[in-house]
Design a protein around this motif. Structure first.
Motif, PDB file in Angstrom:
ATOM      1  N   ARG A  50       0.873  -1.187   0.000  1.00  0.00           N
ATOM      2  CA  ARG A  50       0.000   0.000   0.000  1.00  0.00           C
ATOM      3  C   ARG A  50       0.901   1.225   0.000  1.00  0.00           C
ATOM      4  O   ARG A  50       1.587   1.506   0.977  1.00  0.00           O
ATOM      5  CB  ARG A  50      -0.890  -0.001   1.233  1.00  0.00           C
ATOM      6  N   LYS A  51       0.934   1.925  -1.135  1.00  0.00           N
ATOM      7  CA  LYS A  51       1.822   3.072  -1.275  1.00  0.00           C
ATOM      8  C   LYS A  51       1.096   4.144  -2.069  1.00  0.00           C
ATOM      9  O   LYS A  51       0.558   3.871  -3.139  1.00  0.00           O
ATOM     10  CB  LYS A  51       3.100   2.627  -1.994  1.00  0.00           C
ATOM     11  N   ASN A  52       1.067   5.362  -1.556  1.00  0.00           N
ATOM     12  CA  ASN A  52       0.395   6.491  -2.212  1.00  0.00           C
ATOM     13  C   ASN A  52      -1.065   6.182  -2.521  1.00  0.00           C
ATOM     14  O   ASN A  52      -1.562   6.452  -3.610  1.00  0.00           O
ATOM     15  CB  ASN A  52       1.126   6.887  -3.495  1.00  0.00           C
ATOM     16  N   GLN A  53      -1.771   5.597  -1.579  1.00  0.00           N
ATOM     17  CA  GLN A  53      -3.198   5.274  -1.660  1.00  0.00           C
ATOM     18  C   GLN A  53      -3.527   4.268  -2.757  1.00  0.00           C
ATOM     19  O   GLN A  53      -4.660   4.169  -3.203  1.00  0.00           O
ATOM     20  CB  GLN A  53      -4.022   6.539  -1.858  1.00  0.00           C
ATOM     21  N   VAL A  54      -2.534   3.512  -3.204  1.00  0.00           N
ATOM     22  CA  VAL A  54      -2.742   2.486  -4.232  1.00  0.00           C
ATOM     23  C   VAL A  54      -2.177   1.173  -3.711  1.00  0.00           C
ATOM     24  O   VAL A  54      -1.106   1.142  -3.106  1.00  0.00           O
ATOM     25  CB  VAL A  54      -2.042   2.883  -5.552  1.00  0.00           C
ATOM     26  N   ASP A  55      -2.918   0.082  -3.931  1.00  0.00           N
ATOM     27  CA  ASP A  55      -2.454  -1.246  -3.533  1.00  0.00           C
ATOM     28  C   ASP A  55      -1.768  -1.915  -4.726  1.00  0.00           C
ATOM     29  O   ASP A  55      -2.417  -2.304  -5.699  1.00  0.00           O
ATOM     30  CB  ASP A  55      -3.619  -2.116  -3.073  1.00  0.00           C
ATOM     31  N   TYR A  56      -0.450  -2.038  -4.630  1.00  0.00           N
ATOM     32  CA  TYR A  56       0.324  -2.717  -5.663  1.00  0.00           C
ATOM     33  C   TYR A  56       0.450  -4.183  -5.262  1.00  0.00           C
ATOM     34  O   TYR A  56       0.674  -4.495  -4.094  1.00  0.00           O
ATOM     35  CB  TYR A  56       1.724  -2.117  -5.790  1.00  0.00           C
ATOM     36  N   GLU A  57       0.311  -5.075  -6.219  1.00  0.00           N
ATOM     37  CA  GLU A  57       0.446  -6.502  -5.952  1.00  0.00           C
ATOM     38  C   GLU A  57       1.582  -7.050  -6.816  1.00  0.00           C
ATOM     39  O   GLU A  57       1.603  -6.842  -8.025  1.00  0.00           O
ATOM     40  CB  GLU A  57      -0.860  -7.226  -6.261  1.00  0.00           C
ATOM     41  N   ILE A  58       2.503  -7.759  -6.155  1.00  0.00           N
ATOM     42  CA  ILE A  58       3.630  -8.343  -6.882  1.00  0.00           C
ATOM     43  C   ILE A  58       3.802  -9.795  -6.466  1.00  0.00           C
ATOM     44  O   ILE A  58       3.430 -10.184  -5.357  1.00  0.00           O
ATOM     45  CB  ILE A  58       4.939  -7.558  -6.650  1.00  0.00           C
ATOM     46  N   ILE A  59       4.371 -10.564  -7.356  1.00  0.00           N
ATOM     47  CA  ILE A  59       4.700 -11.956  -7.070  1.00  0.00           C
ATOM     48  C   ILE A  59       6.213 -12.086  -7.137  1.00  0.00           C
ATOM     49  O   ILE A  59       6.850 -11.612  -8.088  1.00  0.00           O
ATOM     50  CB  ILE A  59       4.018 -12.907  -8.066  1.00  0.00           C
ATOM     51  N   VAL A  60       6.794 -12.719  -6.133  1.00  0.00           N
ATOM     52  CA  VAL A  60       8.240 -12.886  -6.062  1.00  0.00           C
ATOM     53  C   VAL A  60       8.641 -14.001  -7.023  1.00  0.00           C
ATOM     54  O   VAL A  60       8.203 -15.141  -6.881  1.00  0.00           O
ATOM     55  CB  VAL A  60       8.679 -13.242  -4.620  1.00  0.00           C
ATOM     56  N   LEU A  61       9.471 -13.668  -8.000  1.00  0.00           N
ATOM     57  CA  LEU A  61       9.969 -14.674  -8.940  1.00  0.00           C
ATOM     58  C   LEU A  61      11.299 -15.257  -8.494  1.00  0.00           C
ATOM     59  O   LEU A  61      11.547 -16.445  -8.652  1.00  0.00           O
ATOM     60  CB  LEU A  61      10.111 -14.075 -10.338  1.00  0.00           C
ATOM     61  N   ASP A  62      12.161 -14.406  -7.945  1.00  0.00           N
ATOM     62  CA  ASP A  62      13.472 -14.839  -7.484  1.00  0.00           C
ATOM     63  C   ASP A  62      13.973 -13.822  -6.473  1.00  0.00           C
ATOM     64  O   ASP A  62      13.423 -12.722  -6.353  1.00  0.00           O
ATOM     65  CB  ASP A  62      14.433 -14.939  -8.669  1.00  0.00           C
ATOM     66  N   LEU A  63      15.005 -14.175  -5.719  1.00  0.00           N
ATOM     67  CA  LEU A  63      15.561 -13.281  -4.703  1.00  0.00           C
ATOM     68  C   LEU A  63      16.891 -12.716  -5.180  1.00  0.00           C
ATOM     69  O   LEU A  63      17.820 -13.472  -5.472  1.00  0.00           O
ATOM     70  CB  LEU A  63      15.749 -14.036  -3.386  1.00  0.00           C
ATOM     71  N   PRO A  64      17.016 -11.389  -5.241  1.00  0.00           N
ATOM     72  CA  PRO A  64      18.266 -10.783  -5.695  1.00  0.00           C
ATOM     73  C   PRO A  64      19.336 -10.825  -4.612  1.00  0.00           C
ATOM     74  O   PRO A  64      19.044 -10.917  -3.422  1.00  0.00           O
ATOM     75  CB  PRO A  64      17.868  -9.339  -6.004  1.00  0.00           C
ATOM     76  N   GLU A  65      20.580 -10.759  -5.030  1.00  0.00           N
ATOM     77  CA  GLU A  65      21.695 -10.742  -4.082  1.00  0.00           C
ATOM     78  C   GLU A  65      21.801  -9.391  -3.380  1.00  0.00           C
ATOM     79  O   GLU A  65      22.126  -9.322  -2.197  1.00  0.00           O
ATOM     80  CB  GLU A  65      23.008 -11.053  -4.806  1.00  0.00           C
ATOM     81  N   SER A  66      21.568  -8.309  -4.137  1.00  0.00           N
ATOM     82  CA  SER A  66      21.655  -6.960  -3.579  1.00  0.00           C
ATOM     83  C   SER A  66      20.727  -6.049  -4.373  1.00  0.00           C
ATOM     84  O   SER A  66      20.012  -6.508  -5.263  1.00  0.00           O
ATOM     85  CB  SER A  66      23.098  -6.451  -3.639  1.00  0.00           C
ATOM     86  N   ARG A  67      20.765  -4.754  -4.084  1.00  0.00           N
ATOM     87  CA  ARG A  67      19.900  -3.795  -4.774  1.00  0.00           C
ATOM     88  C   ARG A  67      20.209  -3.792  -6.272  1.00  0.00           C
ATOM     89  O   ARG A  67      21.350  -3.869  -6.691  1.00  0.00           O
ATOM     90  CB  ARG A  67      20.104  -2.396  -4.191  1.00  0.00           C
TER      91      ARG A  67
END
Length: 130
Positions: A50-67
């Protein structure tokens, strides 16, 4: 990987502190549950942000090592946000775009009178209902 770190790595938040604060406030859900910042995320988890009054939905595909760089983000997440939620964002932009531009200083005398007229009309309708 921690949920706050994951959201920071995929660039949903500018800093880890901001991501951690959002999780503590309950603005982040993993698989429908409100979580703590230390909650681990795994592949195929569904995260609602929930960011800026909008609900974003994401699915995790993989985990990154860093930013990551902005171009590489889509490798690690899939955005499944409904179009209705994104349309809300456009409506918010239009609702904020009114006659006076932001940063132009204090309201003029005419602006002040217009604002007072709006508030006096609202109080008129409230008094009639009672």
């Amino acid at each position: 990987m921690r949920v706050d770190k994951y959201l920071w790595c995929i660039r949903y938040f500018k800093t880890r502190t901001v991501a951690t604060t959002a999780v503590k406030k309950g603005q982040i859900r993993v698989n429908g549950d409100v979580v703590k910042p230390s909650r681990d995320v795994f592949q195929q988890d569904k995260i609602t942000v929930r960011k800026n009054q909008v609900d974003y939905e994401i699915i995790v595909l993989d985990l990154p090592e860093s930013r990551l760089g902005a171009k590489l983000v889509d490798i690690y997440r899939k955005d499944v946000t409904p179009k209705e939620n994104l349309e809300k964002l456009d409506l918010l932009k239009y609702s904020k775009d009114y006659y006076r531009k932001r940063g132009t200083g204090r309201p003029t005398k005419k602006d002040r009178r217009d604002i007072d007229d709006v508030y006096s009309q609202d109080s008129f309708f409230i008094d009639d209902e009672e």
